[in-house]
Design a protein around this motif. Structure first.
Motif, mmCIF file in Angstrom:
data_model
loop_
_atom_site.group_PDB
_atom_site.id
_atom_site.type_symbol
_atom_site.label_atom_id
_atom_site.label_comp_id
_atom_site.label_asym_id
_atom_site.label_seq_id
_atom_site.Cartn_x
_atom_site.Cartn_y
_atom_site.Cartn_z
ATOM 1 N N TYR A 173 -2.135 -6.370 17.410
ATOM 2 C CA TYR A 173 -2.279 -5.556 16.195
ATOM 3 C C TYR A 173 -3.468 -4.599 16.324
ATOM 4 O O TYR A 173 -3.349 -3.397 16.075
ATOM 5 N N GLY A 184 -9.960 -2.653 4.937
ATOM 6 C CA GLY A 184 -10.204 -4.075 5.161
ATOM 7 C C GLY A 184 -9.022 -4.848 4.602
ATOM 8 O O GLY A 184 -7.967 -4.266 4.311
ATOM 9 N N LYS A 232 -3.657 -0.495 16.406
ATOM 10 C CA LYS A 232 -4.428 0.320 15.454
ATOM 11 C C LYS A 232 -5.478 1.160 16.197
ATOM 12 O O LYS A 232 -5.804 2.270 15.785
ATOM 13 N N VAL A 270 -6.499 -6.321 2.214
ATOM 14 C CA VAL A 270 -6.060 -5.856 0.891
ATOM 15 C C VAL A 270 -4.922 -6.773 0.426
ATOM 16 O O VAL A 270 -4.051 -7.142 1.221
ATOM 17 N N CYS A 324 15.204 3.293 6.758
ATOM 18 C CA CYS A 324 14.813 3.840 8.057
ATOM 19 C C CYS A 324 13.957 2.812 8.770
ATOM 20 O O CYS A 324 13.012 2.275 8.187
ATOM 21 N N ASP A 325 14.295 2.540 10.015
ATOM 22 C CA ASP A 325 13.434 1.698 10.854
ATOM 23 C C ASP A 325 12.565 2.648 11.659
ATOM 24 O O ASP A 325 13.046 3.318 12.583
ATOM 25 N N VAL A 326 11.287 2.697 11.329
ATOM 26 C CA VAL A 326 10.410 3.701 11.943
ATOM 27 C C VAL A 326 10.210 3.473 13.444
ATOM 28 O O VAL A 326 9.735 4.367 14.144
ATOM 29 N N ILE A 363 0.842 -1.203 0.000
ATOM 30 C CA ILE A 363 0.000 0.000 0.000
ATOM 31 C C ILE A 363 0.875 1.251 0.000
ATOM 32 O O ILE A 363 0.586 2.230 -0.702
ATOM 33 N N ASN A 399 2.542 4.769 7.184
ATOM 34 C CA ASN A 399 1.982 3.544 6.595
ATOM 35 C C ASN A 399 2.679 2.264 7.053
ATOM 36 O O ASN A 399 2.056 1.202 7.088
ATOM 37 N N ASP A 430 11.838 3.310 4.457
ATOM 38 C CA ASP A 430 11.514 1.873 4.537
ATOM 39 C C ASP A 430 12.689 1.114 5.103
ATOM 40 O O ASP A 430 13.837 1.494 4.892
ATOM 41 N N LEU A 431 12.354 0.045 5.775
ATOM 42 C CA LEU A 431 13.358 -0.870 6.325
ATOM 43 C C LEU A 431 14.145 -1.541 5.204
ATOM 44 O O LEU A 431 15.338 -1.790 5.317
ATOM 45 N N GLY A 439 2.668 -8.284 1.856
ATOM 46 C CA GLY A 439 2.567 -8.721 3.252
ATOM 47 C C GLY A 439 1.442 -9.719 3.476
ATOM 48 O O GLY A 439 1.635 -10.756 4.115
ATOM 49 N N ALA A 459 -4.747 2.950 9.980
ATOM 50 C CA ALA A 459 -5.407 2.143 11.009
ATOM 51 C C ALA A 459 -5.778 0.815 10.353
ATOM 52 O O ALA A 459 -5.085 0.352 9.440
ATOM 53 N N TYR A 488 1.643 -7.100 10.774
ATOM 54 C CA TYR A 488 0.382 -7.672 11.263
ATOM 55 C C TYR A 488 0.482 -9.186 11.459
ATOM 56 O O TYR A 488 -0.225 -9.959 10.798
ATOM 57 N N THR A 535 -1.556 -7.503 -0.719
ATOM 58 C CA THR A 535 -0.244 -6.833 -0.771
ATOM 59 C C THR A 535 0.820 -7.920 -0.576
ATOM 60 O O THR A 535 0.488 -9.043 -0.175
HETATM 61 N N1 NAD Z 1 -2.843 -5.191 3.594
HETATM 62 C C1 NAD Z 1 -3.918 -5.177 4.386
HETATM 63 O O1 NAD Z 1 -4.825 -6.015 4.272
HETATM 64 C C2 NAD Z 1 -4.064 -4.107 5.434
HETATM 65 C C3 NAD Z 1 -5.299 -3.945 6.067
HETATM 66 C C4 NAD Z 1 -5.436 -2.968 7.056
HETATM 67 C C5 NAD Z 1 -4.368 -2.163 7.389
HETATM 68 N N2 NAD Z 1 -3.177 -2.338 6.742
HETATM 69 C C6 NAD Z 1 -2.057 -1.495 7.127
HETATM 70 O O2 NAD Z 1 -1.506 -0.902 5.972
HETATM 71 C C7 NAD Z 1 -0.102 -0.727 6.150
HETATM 72 C C8 NAD Z 1 0.646 -1.333 4.978
HETATM 73 O O3 NAD Z 1 0.294 -2.689 4.851
HETATM 74 P P1 NAD Z 1 0.818 -3.586 3.613
HETATM 75 O O4 NAD Z 1 -0.094 -4.750 3.553
HETATM 76 O O5 NAD Z 1 1.017 -2.739 2.415
HETATM 77 O O6 NAD Z 1 2.227 -4.084 4.186
HETATM 78 P P2 NAD Z 1 3.428 -4.840 3.437
HETATM 79 O O7 NAD Z 1 3.963 -5.812 4.427
HETATM 80 O O8 NAD Z 1 3.014 -5.347 2.108
HETATM 81 O O9 NAD Z 1 4.475 -3.645 3.233
HETATM 82 C C9 NAD Z 1 4.915 -2.952 4.384
HETATM 83 C C10 NAD Z 1 6.126 -2.113 4.083
HETATM 84 O O10 NAD Z 1 6.530 -1.527 5.332
HETATM 85 C C11 NAD Z 1 7.912 -1.743 5.527
HETATM 86 N N3 NAD Z 1 8.237 -1.812 6.947
HETATM 87 C C12 NAD Z 1 7.908 -2.797 7.820
HETATM 88 N N4 NAD Z 1 8.440 -2.550 9.018
HETATM 89 C C13 NAD Z 1 9.106 -1.356 8.911
HETATM 90 C C14 NAD Z 1 9.861 -0.575 9.811
HETATM 91 N N5 NAD Z 1 10.070 -0.958 11.067
HETATM 92 N N6 NAD Z 1 10.401 0.585 9.357
HETATM 93 C C15 NAD Z 1 10.216 0.972 8.082
HETATM 94 N N7 NAD Z 1 9.513 0.266 7.178
HETATM 95 C C16 NAD Z 1 8.970 -0.895 7.595
HETATM 96 C C17 NAD Z 1 8.227 -3.053 4.807
HETATM 97 O O11 NAD Z 1 9.607 -3.151 4.493
HETATM 98 C C18 NAD Z 1 7.316 -2.940 3.573
HETATM 99 O O12 NAD Z 1 7.955 -2.263 2.511
HETATM 100 C C19 NAD Z 1 0.223 -1.334 7.516
HETATM 101 O O13 NAD Z 1 0.243 -0.304 8.488
HETATM 102 C C20 NAD Z 1 -0.937 -2.260 7.773
HETATM 103 O O14 NAD Z 1 -1.171 -2.496 9.146
HETATM 104 C C21 NAD Z 1 -2.995 -3.294 5.784
#
Ligand code: NAD
Length: 255
Positions: free
Chosen positions: A159, A190, A163, A192, A66-68, A24, A94, A43-44, A196, A145, A98, A194
Protein backbone atom coordinates in the motif's frame (compact mmCIF):
# COMPACT_ATOMS: atom_id res chain seq x y z
CA UNK A 1 -25.91 25.98 -5.77
CA UNK A 2 -24.24 27.50 -2.75
CA UNK A 3 -22.30 26.09 0.15
CA UNK A 4 -21.58 27.71 3.49
CA UNK A 5 -17.89 27.12 2.89
CA UNK A 6 -17.78 28.22 -0.76
CA UNK A 7 -16.27 31.69 -0.67
CA UNK A 8 -16.23 32.80 -4.28
CA UNK A 9 -18.28 32.24 -7.40
CA UNK A 10 -16.58 29.50 -9.40
CA UNK A 11 -16.52 28.66 -13.07
CA UNK A 12 -18.67 25.58 -13.60
CA UNK A 13 -16.45 22.65 -14.56
CA UNK A 14 -16.80 18.94 -15.21
CA UNK A 15 -15.23 16.80 -12.49
CA UNK A 16 -14.57 13.05 -12.37
CA UNK A 17 -14.26 11.39 -8.96
CA UNK A 18 -13.20 7.75 -8.80
CA UNK A 19 -14.39 5.65 -5.90
CA UNK A 20 -17.09 8.26 -5.37
CA UNK A 21 -19.72 5.76 -4.29
CA UNK A 22 -18.66 5.77 -0.63
CA UNK A 23 -16.30 7.21 1.97
CA UNK A 24 -13.97 10.09 1.15
CA UNK A 25 -14.84 9.91 -2.56
CA UNK A 26 -18.52 10.39 -1.84
CA UNK A 27 -17.62 13.47 0.20
CA UNK A 28 -15.44 14.78 -2.65
CA UNK A 29 -18.21 14.25 -5.20
CA UNK A 30 -20.72 16.13 -3.07
CA UNK A 31 -18.27 18.94 -2.30
CA UNK A 32 -17.34 19.46 -5.95
CA UNK A 33 -21.06 19.53 -6.83
CA UNK A 34 -21.59 22.12 -4.09
CA UNK A 35 -18.72 24.09 -5.60
CA UNK A 36 -20.90 24.29 -8.72
CA UNK A 37 -19.34 21.57 -10.85
CA UNK A 38 -20.97 18.76 -12.79
CA UNK A 39 -19.75 15.50 -11.28
CA UNK A 40 -19.16 12.10 -12.88
CA UNK A 41 -18.58 9.27 -10.44
CA UNK A 42 -16.71 6.08 -11.35
CA UNK A 43 -17.09 3.26 -8.86
CA UNK A 44 -16.93 -0.50 -8.77
CA UNK A 45 -20.14 -0.52 -6.78
CA UNK A 46 -23.38 1.44 -7.09
CA UNK A 47 -23.15 5.19 -6.54
CA UNK A 48 -26.89 5.69 -5.98
CA UNK A 49 -26.39 7.21 -2.54
CA UNK A 50 -23.91 9.74 -3.93
CA UNK A 51 -26.23 10.58 -6.82
CA UNK A 52 -29.10 11.13 -4.39
CA UNK A 53 -27.05 13.42 -2.13
CA UNK A 54 -25.92 15.53 -5.09
CA UNK A 55 -29.39 15.76 -6.65
CA UNK A 56 -30.91 16.72 -3.28
CA UNK A 57 -28.32 19.49 -3.11
CA UNK A 58 -29.41 20.67 -6.58
CA UNK A 59 -26.32 19.44 -8.40
CA UNK A 60 -25.76 17.64 -11.68
CA UNK A 61 -24.34 14.13 -11.47
CA UNK A 62 -23.69 11.07 -13.59
CA UNK A 63 -22.34 7.77 -12.36
CA UNK A 64 -21.28 4.54 -13.99
CA UNK A 65 -19.83 1.26 -12.87
CA UNK A 66 -16.12 1.32 -13.60
CA UNK A 67 -13.19 -0.74 -12.39
CA UNK A 68 -10.39 1.81 -12.39
CA UNK A 69 -7.78 -0.95 -12.57
CA UNK A 70 -9.16 -2.25 -15.87
CA UNK A 71 -8.10 -0.23 -18.95
CA UNK A 72 -11.18 -1.31 -20.97
CA UNK A 73 -13.53 -0.35 -18.16
CA UNK A 74 -11.84 3.06 -17.92
CA UNK A 75 -12.07 3.56 -21.69
CA UNK A 76 -15.82 2.82 -21.55
CA UNK A 77 -16.33 5.20 -18.64
CA UNK A 78 -14.32 7.95 -20.33
CA UNK A 79 -16.36 7.57 -23.53
CA UNK A 80 -19.64 7.82 -21.58
CA UNK A 81 -18.48 10.94 -19.74
CA UNK A 82 -17.13 12.75 -22.80
CA UNK A 83 -20.25 11.87 -24.84
CA UNK A 84 -22.36 13.43 -22.13
CA UNK A 85 -20.31 16.41 -20.97
CA UNK A 86 -17.49 16.98 -23.45
CA UNK A 87 -14.05 17.22 -21.91
CA UNK A 88 -13.25 16.80 -18.22
CA UNK A 89 -11.58 19.66 -16.29
CA UNK A 90 -11.07 18.08 -12.86
CA UNK A 91 -9.92 14.53 -12.19
CA UNK A 92 -9.84 13.21 -8.63
CA UNK A 93 -8.17 9.80 -8.36
CA UNK A 94 -9.66 8.59 -5.10
CA UNK A 95 -10.49 4.88 -5.53
CA UNK A 96 -8.14 2.76 -3.51
CA UNK A 97 -7.77 -0.28 -1.30
CA UNK A 98 -5.67 -0.70 1.81
CA UNK A 99 -5.34 -4.31 2.96
CA UNK A 100 -3.13 -4.83 6.01
CA UNK A 101 -0.86 -7.80 5.21
CA UNK A 102 2.74 -8.34 6.38
CA UNK A 103 5.17 -8.35 3.48
CA UNK A 104 6.12 -11.99 3.95
CA UNK A 105 2.44 -12.97 3.59
CA UNK A 106 1.92 -10.71 0.57
CA UNK A 107 1.74 -12.86 -2.54
CA UNK A 108 2.19 -11.56 -6.06
CA UNK A 109 -1.56 -11.49 -6.74
CA UNK A 110 -2.15 -9.28 -3.69
CA UNK A 111 0.75 -6.99 -4.60
CA UNK A 112 -0.54 -6.66 -8.19
CA UNK A 113 -4.10 -5.97 -7.07
CA UNK A 114 -2.96 -3.14 -4.78
CA UNK A 115 -0.77 -1.67 -7.52
CA UNK A 116 -3.48 -2.10 -10.17
CA UNK A 117 -6.12 -0.26 -8.15
CA UNK A 118 -4.02 2.34 -6.33
CA UNK A 119 -1.32 3.18 -8.89
CA UNK A 120 -2.01 1.79 -12.37
CA UNK A 121 -5.51 3.28 -12.29
CA UNK A 122 -3.89 6.71 -12.07
CA UNK A 123 -2.14 5.96 -15.38
CA UNK A 124 -5.35 4.75 -17.09
CA UNK A 125 -7.59 7.62 -15.97
CA UNK A 126 -5.00 10.32 -16.60
CA UNK A 127 -4.35 8.96 -20.10
CA UNK A 128 -8.09 9.20 -20.75
CA UNK A 129 -8.68 12.75 -19.49
CA UNK A 130 -5.39 14.69 -19.68
CA UNK A 131 -5.56 15.32 -23.47
CA UNK A 132 -8.85 17.26 -23.06
CA UNK A 133 -7.36 19.35 -20.25
CA UNK A 134 -4.28 20.22 -22.30
CA UNK A 135 -6.40 21.08 -25.32
CA UNK A 136 -8.49 23.49 -23.23
CA UNK A 137 -5.50 24.91 -21.34
CA UNK A 138 -6.98 24.22 -17.91
CA UNK A 139 -7.01 21.16 -15.69
CA UNK A 140 -6.78 19.99 -12.11
CA UNK A 141 -5.62 16.50 -11.22
CA UNK A 142 -5.71 15.40 -7.59
CA UNK A 143 -4.50 11.98 -6.45
CA UNK A 144 -5.10 10.35 -3.09
CA UNK A 145 -1.81 9.52 -1.42
CA UNK A 146 -1.56 8.60 2.27
CA UNK A 147 0.27 9.75 5.37
CA UNK A 148 1.50 6.15 5.62
CA UNK A 149 4.09 7.19 3.03
CA UNK A 150 5.76 9.17 5.83
CA UNK A 151 5.03 6.88 8.81
CA UNK A 152 5.62 3.48 7.13
CA UNK A 153 3.32 1.38 9.31
CA UNK A 154 3.93 -2.38 9.44
CA UNK A 155 1.64 -4.51 7.28
CA UNK A 156 1.34 -1.88 4.57
CA UNK A 157 4.42 -2.34 2.36
CA UNK A 158 2.49 -2.74 -0.90
CA UNK A 159 0.00 0.00 0.00
CA UNK A 160 2.70 2.46 1.04
CA UNK A 161 4.71 1.67 -2.09
CA UNK A 162 1.63 2.35 -4.23
CA UNK A 163 1.05 5.69 -2.50
CA UNK A 164 4.73 6.57 -2.87
CA UNK A 165 4.22 5.85 -6.54
CA UNK A 166 1.44 8.41 -6.82
CA UNK A 167 3.56 11.01 -5.01
CA UNK A 168 6.27 10.47 -7.63
CA UNK A 169 3.60 10.63 -10.33
CA UNK A 170 2.28 14.04 -9.27
CA UNK A 171 5.75 15.56 -8.87
CA UNK A 172 6.84 14.55 -12.32
CA UNK A 173 3.65 14.91 -14.35
CA UNK A 174 3.30 18.41 -12.84
CA UNK A 175 6.56 19.36 -14.56
CA UNK A 176 5.30 18.12 -17.92
CA UNK A 177 1.89 19.79 -17.94
CA UNK A 178 2.35 22.99 -15.92
CA UNK A 179 2.88 25.03 -19.07
CA UNK A 180 -0.54 23.89 -20.31
CA UNK A 181 -2.58 25.17 -17.35
CA UNK A 182 -2.85 21.76 -15.72
CA UNK A 183 -1.88 21.25 -12.06
CA UNK A 184 -1.23 17.87 -10.46
CA UNK A 185 -1.25 17.47 -6.68
CA UNK A 186 -1.80 14.82 -4.03
CA UNK A 187 -3.62 14.74 -0.71
CA UNK A 188 -2.14 12.51 1.99
CA UNK A 189 -4.66 11.90 4.77
CA UNK A 190 -4.01 10.26 8.09
CA UNK A 191 -6.44 7.61 9.30
CA UNK A 192 -10.01 8.71 8.52
CA UNK A 193 -13.28 7.06 9.52
CA UNK A 194 -14.87 5.67 6.35
CA UNK A 195 -16.79 2.51 5.44
CA UNK A 196 -13.44 1.00 4.39
CA UNK A 197 -11.54 1.69 7.61
CA UNK A 198 -14.52 0.96 9.85
CA UNK A 199 -15.03 -2.48 8.29
CA UNK A 200 -11.30 -3.33 8.07
CA UNK A 201 -8.79 -4.40 10.73
CA UNK A 202 -8.01 -0.78 11.69
CA UNK A 203 -10.61 -0.86 14.49
CA UNK A 204 -9.59 -4.27 15.82
CA UNK A 205 -5.90 -3.27 15.83
CA UNK A 206 -6.76 -0.19 17.89
CA UNK A 207 -5.22 2.13 15.29
CA UNK A 208 -7.76 4.94 15.72
CA UNK A 209 -6.85 5.29 19.42
CA UNK A 210 -3.13 4.59 18.97
CA UNK A 211 -2.68 7.47 16.52
CA UNK A 212 -4.24 10.00 18.90
CA UNK A 213 -1.21 9.78 21.19
CA UNK A 214 0.99 11.24 18.44
CA UNK A 215 -1.49 13.46 16.59
CA UNK A 216 -1.39 17.14 17.49
CA UNK A 217 -5.19 17.29 17.13
CA UNK A 218 -6.72 14.81 19.54
CA UNK A 219 -9.57 13.41 17.50
CA UNK A 220 -9.96 10.91 14.68
CA UNK A 221 -10.17 12.28 11.16
CA UNK A 222 -13.45 12.24 9.23
CA UNK A 223 -14.01 12.75 5.47
CA UNK A 224 -15.17 16.35 6.09
CA UNK A 225 -11.61 17.18 7.20
CA UNK A 226 -10.44 16.72 3.59
CA UNK A 227 -13.10 18.68 1.74
CA UNK A 228 -11.55 22.14 1.97
CA UNK A 229 -8.31 20.75 0.58
CA UNK A 230 -9.89 19.13 -2.49
CA UNK A 231 -12.04 22.21 -3.06
CA UNK A 232 -8.96 24.46 -3.01
CA UNK A 233 -6.75 22.21 -5.16
CA UNK A 234 -9.44 22.05 -7.87
CA UNK A 235 -10.07 25.80 -7.89
CA UNK A 236 -8.70 28.63 -10.02
CA UNK A 237 -7.03 29.98 -6.88
CA UNK A 238 -4.70 26.95 -6.76
CA UNK A 239 -3.23 27.78 -10.18
CA UNK A 240 0.30 28.35 -8.81
CA UNK A 241 0.49 25.19 -6.70
CA UNK A 242 1.52 21.97 -8.41
CA UNK A 243 3.57 18.84 -7.84
CA UNK A 244 2.75 18.98 -4.11
CA UNK A 245 1.47 16.50 -1.55
CA UNK A 246 -0.68 18.09 1.14
CA UNK A 247 -0.65 16.10 4.37
CA UNK A 248 -3.98 16.29 6.23
CA UNK A 249 -3.52 14.06 9.27
CA UNK A 250 -4.36 16.02 12.40
CA UNK A 251 -0.68 16.83 12.84
CA UNK A 252 0.57 13.23 13.05
CA UNK A 253 3.51 13.92 10.71
CA UNK A 254 4.96 17.32 11.59
CA UNK A 255 8.23 17.16 9.65
N1 NAD B 1 -9.73 6.25 5.05
C1 NAD B 1 -8.45 6.48 5.38
O1 NAD B 1 -8.05 6.41 6.55
C2 NAD B 1 -7.46 6.85 4.31
C3 NAD B 1 -6.20 7.33 4.69
C4 NAD B 1 -5.27 7.66 3.70
C5 NAD B 1 -5.59 7.52 2.37
N2 NAD B 1 -6.83 7.05 2.03
C6 NAD B 1 -7.14 6.89 0.62
O2 NAD B 1 -8.35 7.54 0.33
C7 NAD B 1 -9.04 6.84 -0.70
C8 NAD B 1 -10.46 6.54 -0.27
O3 NAD B 1 -10.43 5.81 0.93
P1 NAD B 1 -11.79 5.45 1.73
O4 NAD B 1 -11.37 5.13 3.11
O5 NAD B 1 -12.82 6.49 1.49
O6 NAD B 1 -12.21 4.08 1.00
P2 NAD B 1 -13.57 3.24 1.10
O7 NAD B 1 -13.16 1.82 1.06
O8 NAD B 1 -14.42 3.70 2.22
O9 NAD B 1 -14.28 3.63 -0.28
C9 NAD B 1 -13.58 3.38 -1.48
C10 NAD B 1 -14.49 3.47 -2.67
O10 NAD B 1 -13.70 3.11 -3.82
C11 NAD B 1 -14.38 2.14 -4.57
N3 NAD B 1 -13.44 1.27 -5.28
C12 NAD B 1 -12.61 0.35 -4.74
N4 NAD B 1 -11.95 -0.30 -5.71
C13 NAD B 1 -12.36 0.25 -6.89
C14 NAD B 1 -12.04 0.00 -8.25
N5 NAD B 1 -11.18 -0.95 -8.60
N6 NAD B 1 -12.65 0.75 -9.20
C15 NAD B 1 -13.54 1.70 -8.85
N7 NAD B 1 -13.89 1.98 -7.58
C16 NAD B 1 -13.30 1.25 -6.61
C17 NAD B 1 -15.22 1.35 -3.57
O11 NAD B 1 -16.30 0.69 -4.21
C18 NAD B 1 -15.66 2.48 -2.61
O12 NAD B 1 -16.85 3.10 -3.05
C19 NAD B 1 -8.18 5.62 -1.02
O13 NAD B 1 -7.34 5.90 -2.13
C20 NAD B 1 -7.33 5.45 0.22
O14 NAD B 1 -6.11 4.79 -0.01
C21 NAD B 1 -7.76 6.70 2.96
Amino acid sequence: MTSATTQAQRTKRVAVVTGGGAGIGQGYALRLARDGHTVAVADLGPADATEKLIREAGGEVFSARCDVSDPDSVTGFAAAVTDRFGHVDILVHNAGIYPIVPFEETDWATWRRIMDINLDSVFHLTKAFLPGMRQHGWGRIVVMASATFHSGPPGMVAYTASKGGVIGFVRTLAAEVGAHGVTVNAIAPGLVRTPGTLSGPQQELGLFDALLATQAIKRTGVPEDLMGTVSFLTSDEAAFMTGQTLVVDGGFARA
